[in-house]
Design a protein around this motif. Structure first.
Motif, PDB file in Angstrom:
ATOM      1  N   GLY A 115      40.333  46.070  74.990  1.00 43.29           N
ATOM      2  CA  GLY A 115      40.645  45.144  73.901  1.00 43.29           C
ATOM      3  C   GLY A 115      41.656  45.682  72.914  1.00 43.29           C
ATOM      4  N   ASN A 116      41.868  44.901  71.849  1.00 39.02           N
ATOM      5  CA  ASN A 116      42.865  45.248  70.837  1.00 39.02           C
ATOM      6  C   ASN A 116      42.385  46.282  69.829  1.00 39.02           C
ATOM      7  OD1 ASN A 116      44.730  43.464  71.904  1.00 39.02           O
ATOM      8  ND2 ASN A 116      43.982  41.756  70.673  1.00 39.02           N
ATOM      9  N   HIS A 117      41.062  46.446  69.682  1.00 37.94           N
ATOM     10  CA  HIS A 117      40.511  47.380  68.695  1.00 37.94           C
ATOM     11  C   HIS A 117      39.466  48.288  69.352  1.00 37.94           C
ATOM     12  CE1 HIS A 117      42.608  45.294  65.523  1.00 37.94           C
ATOM     13  NE2 HIS A 117      42.128  44.146  65.987  1.00 37.94           N
ATOM     14  N   PRO A 118      39.904  49.189  70.237  1.00 35.94           N
ATOM     15  CA  PRO A 118      38.928  50.086  70.876  1.00 35.94           C
ATOM     16  C   PRO A 118      38.330  51.055  69.864  1.00 35.94           C
ATOM     17  CG  PRO A 118      41.168  50.714  71.465  1.00 35.94           C
ATOM     18  CD  PRO A 118      41.270  49.439  70.676  1.00 35.94           C
ATOM     19  N   SER A 119      37.084  51.461  70.118  1.00 37.64           N
ATOM     20  CA  SER A 119      36.425  52.440  69.246  1.00 37.64           C
ATOM     21  C   SER A 119      36.444  53.831  69.872  1.00 37.64           C
ATOM     22  CB  SER A 119      34.986  52.011  68.967  1.00 37.64           C
ATOM     23  OG  SER A 119      34.239  52.019  70.170  1.00 37.64           O
ATOM     24  N   SER A 120      36.977  53.920  71.086  1.00 39.55           N
ATOM     25  CA  SER A 120      37.057  55.180  71.816  1.00 39.55           C
ATOM     26  C   SER A 120      38.451  55.296  72.422  1.00 39.55           C
ATOM     27  CB  SER A 120      35.993  55.184  72.923  1.00 39.55           C
ATOM     28  OG  SER A 120      36.096  56.336  73.720  1.00 39.55           O
ATOM     29  N   MET A 121      39.132  56.388  72.092  1.00 34.51           N
ATOM     30  CA  MET A 121      40.512  56.576  72.546  1.00 34.51           C
ATOM     31  C   MET A 121      40.682  57.946  73.192  1.00 34.51           C
ATOM     32  SD  MET A 121      42.353  53.913  71.561  1.00 34.51           S
ATOM     33  CE  MET A 121      43.993  54.571  71.677  1.00 34.51           C
ATOM     34  N   PRO A 122      41.322  57.993  74.376  1.00 38.54           N
ATOM     35  CA  PRO A 122      41.609  59.314  74.960  1.00 38.54           C
ATOM     36  C   PRO A 122      42.657  60.041  74.117  1.00 38.54           C
ATOM     37  CG  PRO A 122      42.507  57.551  76.344  1.00 38.54           C
ATOM     38  CD  PRO A 122      41.764  56.894  75.228  1.00 38.54           C
TER      39      PRO A 122
END
Length: 188
Positions: free
Chosen positions: A59-66
């Motif tokens: 989605g546009n607002h992930p809460s987990s980012m690599p």
């Protein structure tokens, strides 16, 4: 300037610095007041509660980012930074009670094993402004995973205990996951 003069000047500078550090240390030793913790005045409590952790990678607002890319095809070495919602129920739309902030990394080359380092920061109710710190191994495909609580803040100061994680929902394609965390914590 020859080498001897440079070494002499450097030695004198170091000796003067050490002398100043010694003077400061002696002065602060006198000023130190030992704080004794009266543990008899503190009553230890045990708390048990359940929250749902939402790891959103799509989605546009992930809460987990690599933040670190994997070094193998199995994902070993990848690290994700998280700011995951914590809710009372398994639906993302249920009452938000806090955030899970920290990171996890793919720490196993044989299985999907994550090293989890995160704070559960609570934003509502009795524990508003308090947090617990979780640090441990999470073998994702095990039915129940146990990780230690290694500390906390606010009402969870001096915390110790453990959490049990159970996957409620996992979308392999998007990477989104909802995990039930049951928290058992001793604190003052």
């Amino acid at each position: 300037m020859n080498t001897f003069s440079i070494l002499l000047a450097l030695s004198i500078t170091i000796l003067l610095h050490l002398a100043q550090c010694h003077i400061i240390d002696e002065r602060t030793d006198i000023d130190l007041v030992e704080l004794e913790l009266d543990q008899t005045a503190l009553k230890q409590k045990q708390s048990r509660f359940r929250v749902y952790w939402h790891d959103i990678q799509s989605g546009n607002h992930p809460s987990s980012m690599p933040i670190v890319k994997p070094v193998t095809k199995m994902g070993f070495g990848q690290v994700n930074m998280i700011d995951n919602p914590l809710t009372l129920g398994p639906e993302l739309s249920s009452l938000a009670v806090g955030k899970a902030q920290g990171f996890y990394g793919m720490a196993s080359q044989e299985e999907l094993g994550l090293l989890m380092a995160m704070n559960f920061f609570f934003t509502t109710g009795k524990y508003n402004g308090s947090s617990i710190t979780i640090f441990g191994m999470n073998a994702v495909f095990d039915h129940v995973r146990e990780m230690p609580v290694i500390g906390g803040s606010g009402l969870f100061r001096w915390a110790r205990g453990y959490v049990q994680a159970r996957t409620h929902d996992l979308d392999i394609k998007s990477g989104d996951a909802t995990v039930e965390y049951t928290i058992y914590v001793m604190h003052y």
